[in-house]
Design a protein around this motif. Sequence first.
Motif, short mmCIF file in Angstrom:
data_model
loop_
_atom_site.label_atom_id
_atom_site.label_comp_id
_atom_site.label_asym_id
_atom_site.label_seq_id
_atom_site.Cartn_x
_atom_site.Cartn_y
_atom_site.Cartn_z
N GLU A 1 7.30 -12.60 -4.92
CA GLU A 1 7.69 -11.77 -3.77
C GLU A 1 6.76 -10.57 -3.63
N GLY A 2 6.26 -10.37 -2.42
CA GLY A 2 5.38 -9.23 -2.14
C GLY A 2 3.91 -9.52 -2.38
N TYR A 3 3.63 -10.75 -2.82
CA TYR A 3 2.25 -11.15 -3.12
C TYR A 3 1.89 -12.43 -2.37
N SER A 4 0.60 -12.61 -2.13
CA SER A 4 0.08 -13.89 -1.68
C SER A 4 -1.24 -14.12 -2.39
N VAL A 5 -1.75 -15.32 -2.30
CA VAL A 5 -3.00 -15.65 -2.98
C VAL A 5 -3.89 -16.48 -2.06
N SER A 6 -5.15 -16.54 -2.45
CA SER A 6 -6.12 -17.34 -1.70
C SER A 6 -7.10 -17.95 -2.67
N ARG A 7 -7.37 -19.24 -2.50
CA ARG A 7 -8.39 -19.90 -3.31
C ARG A 7 -9.21 -20.79 -2.40
N GLU A 8 -10.26 -20.20 -1.86
CA GLU A 8 -11.15 -20.92 -0.94
C GLU A 8 -12.29 -21.61 -1.69
N LYS A 9 -12.63 -21.10 -2.86
CA LYS A 9 -13.67 -21.70 -3.69
C LYS A 9 -13.11 -21.86 -5.10
N LYS A 10 -13.62 -22.84 -5.81
CA LYS A 10 -13.08 -23.17 -7.13
C LYS A 10 -13.15 -21.99 -8.08
N GLU A 11 -14.22 -21.21 -8.01
CA GLU A 11 -14.42 -20.17 -9.00
C GLU A 11 -13.69 -18.86 -8.68
N ARG A 12 -13.11 -18.75 -7.50
CA ARG A 12 -12.56 -17.48 -7.07
C ARG A 12 -11.09 -17.60 -6.68
N PHE A 13 -10.30 -16.67 -7.20
CA PHE A 13 -8.86 -16.66 -6.91
C PHE A 13 -8.46 -15.22 -6.60
N SER A 14 -7.96 -15.02 -5.40
CA SER A 14 -7.65 -13.66 -4.96
C SER A 14 -6.15 -13.44 -4.90
N LEU A 15 -5.75 -12.27 -5.31
CA LEU A 15 -4.34 -11.85 -5.21
C LEU A 15 -4.26 -10.77 -4.14
N ILE A 16 -3.31 -10.93 -3.22
CA ILE A 16 -3.18 -9.99 -2.10
C ILE A 16 -1.79 -9.37 -2.13
N LEU A 17 -1.78 -8.04 -2.10
CA LEU A 17 -0.53 -7.32 -1.93
C LEU A 17 -0.46 -6.94 -0.45
N GLU A 18 0.42 -7.57 0.27
CA GLU A 18 0.43 -7.43 1.74
C GLU A 18 0.72 -5.99 2.16
N SER A 19 1.64 -5.35 1.49
CA SER A 19 1.99 -3.96 1.79
C SER A 19 2.42 -3.33 0.46
N ALA A 20 1.47 -2.66 -0.17
CA ALA A 20 1.71 -2.19 -1.53
C ALA A 20 2.92 -1.26 -1.62
N SER A 21 3.66 -1.42 -2.69
CA SER A 21 4.80 -0.53 -2.95
C SER A 21 4.68 0.02 -4.36
N THR A 22 5.39 1.11 -4.62
CA THR A 22 5.25 1.78 -5.93
C THR A 22 5.68 0.87 -7.07
N ASN A 23 6.61 -0.05 -6.82
CA ASN A 23 7.04 -0.95 -7.91
C ASN A 23 6.02 -2.05 -8.21
N GLN A 24 4.90 -2.03 -7.51
CA GLN A 24 3.81 -2.94 -7.83
C GLN A 24 2.74 -2.28 -8.67
N THR A 25 2.99 -1.04 -9.06
CA THR A 25 2.13 -0.39 -10.05
C THR A 25 2.23 -1.15 -11.36
N SER A 26 1.10 -1.64 -11.85
CA SER A 26 1.14 -2.51 -13.02
C SER A 26 -0.28 -2.84 -13.46
#
Lengths: 110, 113
Positions: free
Chosen positions: B62-87
């Motif tokens: 919840e609150g995250y999405s990901v993208s893997r367009e190429k085999k070597e790269r994996f991106s994590l996206i925080l759509e709208s960052a919140s303080t509880n995602q400090t980590s």
Amino acid sequence: QKEVEQNSGPLSVPEGAIASLNCTYSDRGSQSFFWYRQYSGKSPELIMSIYSNGDKEDGRFTAQLNKASQYVSLLIRDSQPSDSATYLCAVNTNFNKFYFGSGTKLNVKP
Amino acid sequence: DVKVTQSSRYLVKRTGEKVFLECVQDMDHENMFWYRQDPGLGLRLIYFSYDVKMKEKGDIPEGYSVSREKKERFSLILESASTNQTSMYLCASSPGAGLKTQYFGPGTRLLVL
């Protein structure tokens, strides 16, 4: 119940002693078991993997697996201050999912 | 040697910002993972991917999405960052067959203000 349970510690041992770290897991279908070492502020580093019942030795480290008891342990012989870290137990259950314990903090006192 | 790199070691963002965390591995591994690590809670799986353009939710997506367009790269996206995602965010990769050892990147410590 958590998938993987570890005592959080801290476990304190004197330099030169044997440190014994323990881990239990809940899924009987688990196939692969790993121990990672994590220094403060750093990422986990693999130190041992074990796949079948019994002992596996690598230098000062011995991993022990007992699938019937759903128990895996790590022994560190001749503990050194540089072994002071948090040790994470990880279990690979199915498809490619891993579950990690919360880690046991080990302090080796000079 | 397996090498997993992450785009930033430290990141400071404001609440509501969109945040991108990038991970690259150089061992042609099929599987890639994103975890977050918090004191007392251990490592928790956010998402993983077993192939290009494939993704599976982990335990706390919840609150995250990901993208893997190429085999070597994996991106994590925080759509709208919140303080509880400090980590601490950790990326890992593993081969698709045989030994399932995971190799971790150095981690990104994210602070959301």
